[in-house]
Design a protein around this motif. Structure first.
Motif, PDB file in Angstrom:
ATOM      1  N   CYS A   1       3.120  -3.974   2.267  1.00 51.40           N
ATOM      2  CA  CYS A   1       3.803  -3.100   1.296  1.00 51.40           C
ATOM      3  C   CYS A   1       3.403  -3.479  -0.131  1.00 51.40           C
ATOM      4  O   CYS A   1       3.157  -2.596  -0.963  1.00 51.40           O
TER       5      CYS A   1
ATOM      6  N   LEU B   1      -0.044  -2.070  -0.745  1.00 51.47           N
ATOM      7  CA  LEU B   1      -0.017  -0.616  -0.951  1.00 51.47           C
ATOM      8  C   LEU B   1       0.645  -0.259  -2.278  1.00 51.47           C
ATOM      9  O   LEU B   1       0.200   0.679  -2.956  1.00 51.47           O
TER      10      LEU B   1
ATOM     11  N   LEU C   1      -2.385   1.769  -3.874  1.00 54.29           N
ATOM     12  CA  LEU C   1      -2.317   3.230  -3.697  1.00 54.29           C
ATOM     13  C   LEU C   1      -2.208   3.979  -5.026  1.00 54.29           C
ATOM     14  O   LEU C   1      -2.804   5.047  -5.164  1.00 54.29           O
TER      15      LEU C   1
ATOM     16  N   GLN D   1      -6.952   0.603   1.667  1.00 52.74           N
ATOM     17  CA  GLN D   1      -5.690   1.319   1.773  1.00 52.74           C
ATOM     18  C   GLN D   1      -5.487   1.949   3.146  1.00 52.74           C
ATOM     19  O   GLN D   1      -4.383   1.860   3.700  1.00 52.74           O
TER      20      GLN D   1
ATOM     21  N   LEU E   1      -2.345   0.923   5.561  1.00 50.33           N
ATOM     22  CA  LEU E   1      -1.342   1.887   6.022  1.00 50.33           C
ATOM     23  C   LEU E   1      -1.264   1.881   7.549  1.00 50.33           C
ATOM     24  O   LEU E   1      -0.165   1.881   8.118  1.00 50.33           O
TER      25      LEU E   1
ATOM     26  N   PHE F   1       5.607   5.561   1.515  1.00 44.53           N
ATOM     27  CA  PHE F   1       4.217   5.847   1.164  1.00 44.53           C
ATOM     28  C   PHE F   1       3.741   7.172   1.741  1.00 44.53           C
ATOM     29  O   PHE F   1       2.897   7.840   1.166  1.00 44.53           O
TER      30      PHE F   1
ATOM     31  N   TRP G   1       0.520   8.028  -0.543  1.00 48.07           N
ATOM     32  CA  TRP G   1      -0.643   8.242   0.330  1.00 48.07           C
ATOM     33  C   TRP G   1      -1.290   9.595   0.034  1.00 48.07           C
ATOM     34  O   TRP G   1      -2.504   9.680  -0.131  1.00 48.07           O
TER      35      TRP G   1
END
Length: 173
Positions: A90, A93, A97, A106, A110, A128, A135
């Motif tokens: 997390c 990301l 992201l 990425q 994910l 996300f 995303w």
């Protein structure tokens, strides 16, 4: 990992043997080299489920110093399979992201997080992957990824599942 690959059993056995016999000192040394060595070390850590390397793998993933090796770090964290691993992913990301001009690891992160959510009964990835989430913004910002079928959350999880299930299948005696 291709179904029916005639060398899968032999390859898997060598991978397990190497993951079991490599020392922590050698893994640390290999993690200090270029991306291929780091990718290999991360796979050995993941296959061997070497929890002692969680912090090191997390640090390497967050730093993203070299290309391609993050795929292995994400695999290792998915294999370790704890809430702490989900938190590391997390954090990655959250950092990468929003940087829509960068394509690091990425997708693999994910996929690993989605797998961990299923294993742990959590919903970390929801923030996300929700409608118009980070995303979607990231994929839309990278023109060559837009409308590409392999950049969906489901496809990322499928790929992580394939890798982890492959490793788990050969990790059993």
């Amino acid at each position: 990992m291709r179904p029916g690959w005639p060398h899968a059993k032999r390859f898997g056995q060598h991978l397990i043997d190497d993951a079991a016999t490599i020392t922590d000192a050698k893994l640390e040394a290999v993690l200090a080299y270029e991306w291929r060595a780091r990718l290999t070390a991360a796979w050995l850590i993941g296959v061997g489920q070497r929890e002692a390397f969680r912090e090191r793998i997390g640090s390497l993933l967050l730093d993203s110093e070299v290309c391609y090796s993050g795929k292995g770090y994400c695999f290792a964290l998915a294999r370790l399979g704890t809430h702490e691993d989900a938190e590391i992913i997390c954090a990655y990301l959250d950092r990468y992201l929003p940087q829509t001009d960068l394509r690091y690891d990425q997708p693999e992160a994910l996929g690993a997080l989605l797998r961990l959510d299923v294993q742990l009964g959590t919903h970390h990835a929801d923030r996300f992957t929700g409608a118009d989430g980070l995303w979607d913004h990231w994929v839309r910002a990278l023109v060559h990824l837009r409308d590409h079928p392999s950049f969906t959350p489901d496809e990322q999880r499928r790929w992580t599942d394939l890798q982890c299930d492959f490793a788990a299948g050969w990790s059993c005696p």
